[in-house]
Design a protein around this motif. Structure first.
Motif, mmCIF file in Angstrom:
data_model
loop_
_atom_site.group_PDB
_atom_site.id
_atom_site.type_symbol
_atom_site.label_atom_id
_atom_site.label_comp_id
_atom_site.label_asym_id
_atom_site.label_seq_id
_atom_site.Cartn_x
_atom_site.Cartn_y
_atom_site.Cartn_z
ATOM 1 N N LYS A 137 0.940 -1.097 0.024
ATOM 2 C CA LYS A 137 -0.629 -0.164 -0.150
ATOM 3 C C LYS A 137 0.757 0.989 0.563
ATOM 4 O O LYS A 137 1.975 0.932 0.071
ATOM 5 C CB LYS A 137 -1.097 0.241 0.900
ATOM 6 N N SER A 138 0.212 2.365 0.033
ATOM 7 C CA SER A 138 1.300 3.345 0.426
ATOM 8 C C SER A 138 0.610 4.094 0.950
ATOM 9 O O SER A 138 -0.882 4.172 1.644
ATOM 10 C CB SER A 138 1.211 4.133 -1.178
ATOM 11 N N SER A 139 1.643 5.782 1.914
ATOM 12 C CA SER A 139 1.343 6.704 2.699
ATOM 13 C C SER A 139 1.096 8.141 2.079
ATOM 14 O O SER A 139 1.908 8.015 1.391
ATOM 15 C CB SER A 139 2.068 6.043 3.878
ATOM 16 N N THR A 140 0.363 8.953 1.933
ATOM 17 C CA THR A 140 0.280 10.482 1.932
ATOM 18 C C THR A 140 1.102 11.623 2.912
ATOM 19 O O THR A 140 0.082 11.054 3.954
ATOM 20 C CB THR A 140 -1.162 9.992 1.213
ATOM 21 N N TYR A 141 1.246 12.473 2.544
ATOM 22 C CA TYR A 141 1.671 13.423 3.296
ATOM 23 C C TYR A 141 1.418 14.392 2.657
ATOM 24 O O TYR A 141 2.124 14.370 1.421
ATOM 25 C CB TYR A 141 2.687 12.934 3.410
ATOM 26 N N ASN A 142 0.758 15.700 2.836
ATOM 27 C CA ASN A 142 0.747 16.867 2.708
ATOM 28 C C ASN A 142 1.537 17.675 2.943
ATOM 29 O O ASN A 142 1.306 18.231 4.339
ATOM 30 C CB ASN A 142 -1.213 17.101 2.536
ATOM 31 N N CYS A 143 2.301 18.734 1.884
ATOM 32 C CA CYS A 143 3.155 19.391 2.988
ATOM 33 C C CYS A 143 2.224 20.975 2.372
ATOM 34 O O CYS A 143 1.945 21.492 0.999
ATOM 35 C CB CYS A 143 4.534 19.067 1.921
ATOM 36 N N ALA A 144 2.841 22.637 2.985
ATOM 37 C CA ALA A 144 2.870 23.222 2.520
ATOM 38 C C ALA A 144 3.889 24.373 1.534
ATOM 39 O O ALA A 144 3.502 24.828 0.675
ATOM 40 C CB ALA A 144 2.177 24.742 3.243
ATOM 41 N N THR A 145 4.487 23.871 1.545
ATOM 42 C CA THR A 145 5.942 24.212 0.918
ATOM 43 C C THR A 145 6.770 22.666 0.183
ATOM 44 O O THR A 145 7.355 21.834 1.088
ATOM 45 C CB THR A 145 6.518 25.703 2.142
ATOM 46 N N ILE A 146 7.642 23.942 -0.368
ATOM 47 C CA ILE A 146 8.101 22.518 -1.399
ATOM 48 C C ILE A 146 10.128 22.582 -0.462
ATOM 49 O O ILE A 146 9.986 21.437 -0.399
ATOM 50 C CB ILE A 146 9.170 23.554 -2.899
ATOM 51 N N SER A 147 9.757 23.270 0.546
ATOM 52 C CA SER A 147 11.280 22.869 1.876
ATOM 53 C C SER A 147 10.715 21.897 2.519
ATOM 54 O O SER A 147 11.367 20.994 2.654
ATOM 55 C CB SER A 147 11.626 24.560 2.086
ATOM 56 N N LYS A 148 9.383 22.309 2.963
ATOM 57 C CA LYS A 148 8.996 21.213 3.803
ATOM 58 C C LYS A 148 8.838 19.514 2.876
ATOM 59 O O LYS A 148 9.553 18.525 3.539
ATOM 60 C CB LYS A 148 7.512 21.326 4.562
ATOM 61 N N LEU A 149 8.421 19.665 1.601
ATOM 62 C CA LEU A 149 8.723 18.622 0.971
ATOM 63 C C LEU A 149 9.771 17.748 0.733
ATOM 64 O O LEU A 149 9.985 16.677 0.932
ATOM 65 C CB LEU A 149 7.771 18.777 -0.801
ATOM 66 N N TRP A 150 11.112 18.921 0.668
ATOM 67 C CA TRP A 150 12.088 18.166 0.220
ATOM 68 C C TRP A 150 12.868 17.633 1.455
ATOM 69 O O TRP A 150 13.407 16.670 1.442
ATOM 70 C CB TRP A 150 13.302 19.194 -0.010
ATOM 71 N N SER A 151 12.570 18.440 2.734
ATOM 72 C CA SER A 151 12.993 17.616 4.581
ATOM 73 C C SER A 151 12.241 16.159 4.060
ATOM 74 O O SER A 151 13.059 15.276 5.325
ATOM 75 C CB SER A 151 12.726 18.184 5.202
ATOM 76 N N ARG A 152 10.987 15.814 3.949
ATOM 77 C CA ARG A 152 10.033 14.908 4.189
ATOM 78 C C ARG A 152 11.004 13.797 3.198
ATOM 79 O O ARG A 152 11.324 12.509 3.632
ATOM 80 C CB ARG A 152 8.577 14.850 4.252
ATOM 81 N N ILE A 153 10.578 14.047 1.964
ATOM 82 C CA ILE A 153 12.125 13.515 0.749
ATOM 83 C C ILE A 153 13.167 12.706 1.424
ATOM 84 O O ILE A 153 13.354 11.761 1.805
ATOM 85 C CB ILE A 153 11.597 14.105 -0.447
ATOM 86 N N LEU A 154 13.978 13.355 1.863
ATOM 87 C CA LEU A 154 15.266 13.667 2.122
ATOM 88 C C LEU A 154 15.341 12.404 3.036
ATOM 89 O O LEU A 154 15.632 11.470 3.731
ATOM 90 C CB LEU A 154 16.065 14.816 2.477
#
Length: 386
Positions: free
Chosen positions: A205-222
Motif C-alpha cells: 500500500k502507500s502512505s500520503t503526506y501533504n505539505c505546504a511548501t517545497i522546502s517541507k516537501l524536500w525535508s520529508r523526501i530526504l
C-alpha cells in the motif's frame, strides 16, 4: 556426491562436446549458493534438454586456471541440488542476485576476466543497470529518446522546484532500486492549503503526506530516501482498467541468430492502494490485450502491441550499444498513456521470471538458442548482436 553418479547427467569430462553454461551467483554458508533456486532449476532442465551441461557456480569457485570447478548440479530424479566438479564453462549466465555483491572488487575482477577469457564464448548480462545511466544512454538516440519521460537527478530543493514547475506530477525512484522499492510520487494540488502531496510506496500500500511548501516537501523526501540517490521523472497519466493504472512488462532476448527479439509481453495491474504495478507491491498479472482493448478498443490495442514490440527491440539495441557491453536479455517496463502514447520506464538486466507460461517457456529456450549462436560465432568482447 560426484557428477558421474547422477542419473541423466553427462560424464564430468572436460573434453565433452556438450557446451557448458554456468549460472554465476554468490555462495551461501548454509545453503551452498544464493539466488532463485526454482529459476535455476528451470534453466538447468531446459539446458539439459537442449544439449547443454548446466550447473550453478558460486563466484568464489570460479578459478580461471582449472579445467574442473566446484559447483552445484540438479539431480534429475529428486530435483535436489548436489555439490560436484564440473567442466570450466563456455558460457557464463550472470545471476548474482544483489547489486552490492556484484560491485565487490573481487567479483568485478572475475566478471572482467570472464569477458577476456579466450575459452568463455559469452557472458550473459555483465552487470545490473543504473537507472540514471539507462536514461542517459537512451537519450543519445532519436529513435529511443521519444519514449523517455523527462528525467533529472534529484540533488537539490531548487532542482526539484524547477522540475515541479514543468511537471506537476512526478515519480521519484532510487537509482539502484528494484521491484518498486522506495518509489514515491508528487502531485501539485492547485488551490489547496497543503498543495504538495507526497505518496510513498510501502509493502502493498502507500502512505500520503501533504505539505505546504517545497522546502517541507524536500525535508520529508530526504527523510524517506535515507541518503540513497534518486531520480525525479515526469509522471505519466497511464491508461486505466477499472480505475487502476497498468503497464506492460516485456522480455527481450537475443535469439538463435544473435538478434534482439521480443519473447513476450505481459501486463501488470496496480493494486488498489499501490502506486506501482509490481506484483510484490500488490499488483496483479493480466493479459495486455484485454487491458488495452478495454482502454482503446480492439484495433488500436493490436496496433499498440505491435508498436510496443518494435520499441522494445529499438530500446534493447540502444541500451546495448551505449553501454558498450554485450547483453543476452533484459526485461522492460513500458507505459501507455491515456492518449495511446508509449513510454519507457525501466529495464532490468537480470529479468525476474515471467509467470505467463508461454513467455516462460520461450524465455528458457532462448537462453540456449542464443548460447548455441555464441558457441558457433567469434567471441564478442563488447556490444554484439543486432
Amino acid at each position: 556426491m560426484e557428477l558421474e553418479q547422477i542419473p541423466g547427467y553427462p560424464p564430468a569430462d572436460p573434453a565433452s562436446k556438450r557446451p557448458v553454461l554456468a549460472i554465476l551467483t554468490m555462495s551461501d554458508r548454509l545453503l551452498g549458493f544464493r539466488g532463485n533456486r526454482e529459476n535455476f532449476a528451470d534453466v538447468a532442465k531446459t539446458g539439459r534438454d537442449m544439449g547443454f551441461t548446466v550447473y550453478v557456480l558460486p563466484c568464489k569457485s570460479l578459478n580461471f586456471t582449472e579445467p574442473m570447478l566446484s559447483g552445484y548440479g540438479l539431480n534429475d530424479k529428486t530435483g535436489e541440488w548436489f555439490k560436484g566438479r564440473f567442466p570450466f564453462p563456455d558460457l557464463v549466465y550472470n545471476r548474482i542476485p544483489q547489486r552490492e555483491d556484484e560491485m565487490r572488487p573481487k567479483v568485478q575482477q572475475k566478471l572482467r576476466l570472464c569477458q577476456q577469457h579466450p575459452r568463455i564464448k559469452g557472458v550473459f548480462n555483465p552487470s545490473f543497470f543504473n537507472k540514471w545511466e539507462l536514461f542517459e544512454w537512451l537519450k543519445k538516440s532519436q529513435a529511443t529518446n521519444r519514449y523517455i519521460p523527462s528525467t533529472r537527478k534529484m540533488v537539490s530543493v531548487t532542482g526539484l522546484g524547477r522540475m515541479i514547475s514543468k511537471h506537476p506530477y512526478l515519480y521519484l525512484k532510487p537509482v539502484s532500486g528494484k521491484a518498486g522499492k522506495g518509489i514515491m510520487t508528487i502531485r501539485v494540488m492547485e488551490g489547496k492549503t497543503l498543495p504538495y502531496r507526497l505518496r510513498i510506496q510501502q509493502k502493498k500500500k502507500s502512505s500520503t503526506y501533504n505539505c505546504a511548501t517545497i522546502s517541507k516537501l524536500w525535508s520529508r523526501i530526504l527523510r524517506e530516501s535515507g541518503g540513497v540517490s534518486y531520480i525525479a521523472q515526469q509522471g505519466i497519466d497511464l491508461a486505466l482498467y477499472q480505475e487502476r493504472r497498468f503497464d506492460l512488462r516485456a522480455l527481450v532476448q537475443k535469439n538463435g541468430s544473435g538478434q534482439w527479439a521480443v519473447s513476450g509481453i505481459g501486463a501488470r495491474l496496480a493494486g488498489s492502494r499501490s502506486i506501482t504495478t509490481h506484483v510484490p507491491r500488490g499488483g496483479s498479472i493480466e493479459d495486455p490485450e484485454k487491458l488495452l482493448q478495454h482502454a482503446f478498443g480492439p484495433q488500436e490495442a493490436r496496433e499498440l502491441m505491435s508498436k510496443a514490440r518494435s520499441a522494445c527491440v529499438q530500446l534493447a539495441r540502444q541500451i546495448e550499444t551505449a553501454s558498450g557491453q554485450s547483453h543476452g536479455e533484459m526485461s522492460m517496463d513500458l507505459g501507455v498513456d491515456v492518449e495511446g502514447g508509449l513510454w519507457f520506464f525501466e529495464a532490468n538486466a537480470k529479468p525476474m521470471k515471467f509467470d505467463e507460461p508461454h513467455i516462460r517457456k520461450k524465455s528458457l529456450e532462448r537462453i540456449f538458442q542464443y548460447g548455441s549462436y555464441l558457441m558457433r560465432s567469434p567471441k564478442q568482447g563488447k556490444a554484439g548482436g543486432a
